[in-house]
Design a protein around this motif. Sequence first.
Motif, PDB file in Angstrom:
ATOM      1  N   MET A   1      49.056 -25.769 -42.002  1.00 15.73           N
ATOM      2  CA  MET A   1      49.106 -25.143 -40.665  1.00 15.73           C
ATOM      3  C   MET A   1      49.178 -23.630 -40.846  1.00 15.73           C
ATOM      4  O   MET A   1      50.000 -23.128 -41.602  1.00 15.73           O
ATOM      5  N   PRO A   2      48.282 -22.882 -40.157  1.00 13.51           N
ATOM      6  CA  PRO A   2      48.280 -21.414 -40.350  1.00 13.51           C
ATOM      7  C   PRO A   2      49.545 -20.786 -39.782  1.00 13.51           C
ATOM      8  O   PRO A   2      50.128 -21.278 -38.826  1.00 13.51           O
ATOM      9  N   THR A   3      49.969 -19.726 -40.379  1.00 13.86           N
ATOM     10  CA  THR A   3      51.137 -18.986 -39.904  1.00 13.86           C
ATOM     11  C   THR A   3      50.718 -17.580 -39.486  1.00 13.86           C
ATOM     12  O   THR A   3      49.724 -17.046 -39.989  1.00 13.86           O
ATOM     13  N   PHE A   4      51.491 -17.026 -38.545  1.00 14.55           N
ATOM     14  CA  PHE A   4      51.188 -15.686 -38.057  1.00 14.55           C
ATOM     15  C   PHE A   4      52.370 -14.780 -38.355  1.00 14.55           C
ATOM     16  O   PHE A   4      53.529 -15.135 -38.085  1.00 14.55           O
ATOM     17  N   ASN A   5      52.054 -13.657 -38.875  1.00 13.08           N
ATOM     18  CA  ASN A   5      53.094 -12.675 -39.190  1.00 13.08           C
ATOM     19  C   ASN A   5      53.032 -11.569 -38.142  1.00 13.08           C
ATOM     20  O   ASN A   5      52.231 -10.642 -38.227  1.00 13.08           O
ATOM     21  N   VAL A   6      53.849 -11.743 -37.088  1.00 18.92           N
ATOM     22  CA  VAL A   6      53.848 -10.775 -35.987  1.00 18.92           C
ATOM     23  C   VAL A   6      54.974  -9.780 -36.213  1.00 18.92           C
ATOM     24  O   VAL A   6      56.144 -10.167 -36.353  1.00 18.92           O
ATOM     25  N   LYS A   7      54.610  -8.531 -36.233  1.00 16.60           N
ATOM     26  CA  LYS A   7      55.600  -7.492 -36.490  1.00 16.60           C
ATOM     27  C   LYS A   7      56.443  -7.215 -35.233  1.00 16.60           C
ATOM     28  O   LYS A   7      56.027  -7.481 -34.100  1.00 16.60           O
ATOM     29  N   LEU A   8      57.645  -6.674 -35.500  1.00 10.78           N
ATOM     30  CA  LEU A   8      58.596  -6.426 -34.429  1.00 10.78           C
ATOM     31  C   LEU A   8      58.032  -5.542 -33.314  1.00 10.78           C
ATOM     32  O   LEU A   8      58.239  -5.843 -32.125  1.00 10.78           O
ATOM     33  N   PRO A   9      57.322  -4.436 -33.605  1.00 12.99           N
ATOM     34  CA  PRO A   9      56.768  -3.611 -32.520  1.00 12.99           C
ATOM     35  C   PRO A   9      55.839  -4.400 -31.592  1.00 12.99           C
ATOM     36  O   PRO A   9      55.836  -4.193 -30.378  1.00 12.99           O
ATOM     37  N   MET A  10      55.063  -5.325 -32.187  1.00 15.02           N
ATOM     38  CA  MET A  10      54.172  -6.135 -31.373  1.00 15.02           C
ATOM     39  C   MET A  10      54.965  -7.065 -30.459  1.00 15.02           C
ATOM     40  O   MET A  10      54.638  -7.247 -29.280  1.00 15.02           O
ATOM     41  N   ILE A  11      56.013  -7.678 -30.988  1.00 13.14           N
ATOM     42  CA  ILE A  11      56.866  -8.566 -30.196  1.00 13.14           C
ATOM     43  C   ILE A  11      57.486  -7.803 -29.032  1.00 13.14           C
ATOM     44  O   ILE A  11      57.494  -8.267 -27.887  1.00 13.14           O
ATOM     45  N   LEU A  12      58.002  -6.608 -29.321  1.00  8.68           N
ATOM     46  CA  LEU A  12      58.613  -5.805 -28.262  1.00  8.68           C
ATOM     47  C   LEU A  12      57.599  -5.406 -27.193  1.00  8.68           C
ATOM     48  O   LEU A  12      57.888  -5.409 -26.004  1.00  8.68           O
ATOM     49  N   SER A  13      56.386  -5.077 -27.649  1.00  7.50           N
ATOM     50  CA  SER A  13      55.335  -4.705 -26.694  1.00  7.50           C
ATOM     51  C   SER A  13      54.980  -5.861 -25.777  1.00  7.50           C
ATOM     52  O   SER A  13      54.830  -5.693 -24.555  1.00  7.50           O
ATOM     53  N   LEU A  14      54.834  -7.074 -26.370  1.00  8.04           N
ATOM     54  CA  LEU A  14      54.523  -8.246 -25.570  1.00  8.04           C
ATOM     55  C   LEU A  14      55.644  -8.554 -24.584  1.00  8.04           C
ATOM     56  O   LEU A  14      55.402  -8.918 -23.429  1.00  8.04           O
ATOM     57  N   LEU A  16      57.697  -6.425 -23.251  1.00  3.64           N
ATOM     58  CA  LEU A  16      57.649  -5.435 -22.175  1.00  3.64           C
ATOM     59  C   LEU A  16      56.532  -5.742 -21.184  1.00  3.64           C
ATOM     60  O   LEU A  16      56.694  -5.589 -19.963  1.00  3.64           O
ATOM     61  N   ILE A  17      55.388  -6.200 -21.721  1.00  2.00           N
ATOM     62  CA  ILE A  17      54.263  -6.540 -20.840  1.00  2.00           C
ATOM     63  C   ILE A  17      54.637  -7.717 -19.942  1.00  2.00           C
ATOM     64  O   ILE A  17      54.420  -7.696 -18.725  1.00  2.00           O
ATOM     65  N   PHE A  18      55.212  -8.760 -20.554  1.00  2.00           N
ATOM     66  CA  PHE A  18      55.610  -9.931 -19.771  1.00  2.00           C
ATOM     67  C   PHE A  18      56.697  -9.576 -18.752  1.00  2.00           C
ATOM     68  O   PHE A  18      56.707 -10.082 -17.626  1.00  2.00           O
ATOM     69  N   LEU A  19      57.619  -8.692 -19.149  1.00  2.34           N
ATOM     70  CA  LEU A  19      58.672  -8.264 -18.241  1.00  2.34           C
ATOM     71  C   LEU A  19      58.081  -7.508 -17.049  1.00  2.34           C
ATOM     72  O   LEU A  19      58.482  -7.716 -15.894  1.00  2.34           O
ATOM     73  N   ALA A  20      57.112  -6.638 -17.341  1.00  2.62           N
ATOM     74  CA  ALA A  20      56.465  -5.880 -16.270  1.00  2.62           C
ATOM     75  C   ALA A  20      55.732  -6.814 -15.302  1.00  2.62           C
ATOM     76  O   ALA A  20      55.806  -6.663 -14.084  1.00  2.62           O
ATOM     77  N   LEU A  21      55.025  -7.815 -15.864  1.00  4.94           N
ATOM     78  CA  LEU A  21      54.323  -8.774 -15.016  1.00  4.94           C
ATOM     79  C   LEU A  21      55.299  -9.573 -14.168  1.00  4.94           C
ATOM     80  O   LEU A  21      55.037  -9.880 -13.001  1.00  4.94           O
TER      81      LEU A  21
END
Length: 483
Positions: A1-14, A16-21
């Motif tokens: 199963m593939p894994t994704f390495n999402v960095k902390l800045p990306m998580i925070l950005s997402l 914030l986007i979801f919070l704004a929506l």
Amino acid sequence: MPTFNVKLPMILSLLLIFLALYVLALRGHFSYVAMRAGNYRFSKIESFNSLALNPLMSFSFALRDYQKDTLDLKPANMERLEELSKIFPLFSTTPKNDFALKNPPHIMVNLMESFGTQMLSLQEGNLNLLGELAQHFEEDFVWTRFLPCQNGTASSFFCLFFQSPIVLSKSKYKEHYLPFIPIEVYKQQGYRVIFLTAGNSTWSDLGFFMKAQGADEIIDEVALLQDYPNSSKIHFHSHYGVGDEFMYQKALELLSSAKEPLLILTLSVSNHPPYPEVPILFSKEQIPLEIFDKIPKNTSAILNTYVYANNEFARFLSKVKQSELKDKLIIAATGDHRVRGVAMDFNTEKALAYGVPFYLYVPKAYQGEIVYDKTRIGSHKDIFPTLYALTLSETRFLHLGGRNLLETQENDKFAFGFNAEVWIDNEGIYPRSSNLGYKYKDNQSLLSTEESFALDEEHLEFHKIYQEFLELQLRYKLLNLAQ
């Protein structure tokens, strides 16, 4: 199963986007102002309007109404109501009117935002504040020694159309049916009743209450925006709705295509702060300096919007008079309250400051035997009794001290005008806060003098007794008859 390495800045950005929506979703539908309890309706499809209200908003609106609702009425004391009915008859019957019975006319009653008489006293020289309405004021019936029953839009709306001294649409009585009101009277005579407003019908829940009282159709800014795309332009669209001209355009279409007699109850909104952009008829440089003393703030906006509202109503009247409707439509118009930005002079304007005109267009065939005396005293209580006499035959209606202003003989007993702050009769002006009466400057207007006179007991108690009568008859309709 593939894994994704999402960095902390990306998580925070997402996040914030979801919070704004999410915040945007809580805010509600976007049109021109944040969704509020008074404008959440944005679609003709009511299920869409319900979906637009998220649970938090719905709960907030309901909680706010619940906390503000302190209205807890008791059934009317019938002995006291019968006693007061000897002074102000509760019911009356219209005279026989064979022509109206065989030819029921369309009727339109237009409650105009801030259509105050005090403004008209400022006219001088080239400052024509009636605008194009001046022609119709000359041609038709007009009374300017006239008062609104209340001094707010919702309160005057309820007083005029529902004969209620209390606004009920935000209370626990908002679903209660009121018998004997004009809607019921005309529906029993075969009329289709339409509530038409340039504003949003959710304001003060007026549309909801109209439906509860039996109105057949509610048309507000939502329908007008869809039917007339041009109405969405900033030039027309204000904080409270679309330009009045689109309401009149819709009224003309409804009347022209009607297959049954219509009663259209309208509420305009343009002449209300914050004022919309309207054609500039009077620039700051063209306004006489003394007007700035009378209207110290937003002077140009107040003058121009007042004339805009008058012009649009006048253009509607002109179109009616140039069409087949001229012979089968009766039009009544009045103001809901004074123009609030105009300073009061209590030396001369004890009544004038609160006054509104009453305009009436009646085709010749429906006039019958009438006497027109423009100096007659009146108030909102007299509008429907006048219309009933012109349009109905031997029909029982709620009287409440109202009278036909075109009756052939003056009835001094009901020759009074009532407002929450002042009442008037042929002899003088009686502010609610005063134990004195004041003389008129003349018998053509509501201007007062400082000449005062002592009051007899009847005049001293009149305002209080009539207010009590209005409240008792409301409780009788609302509660006693429901038992």
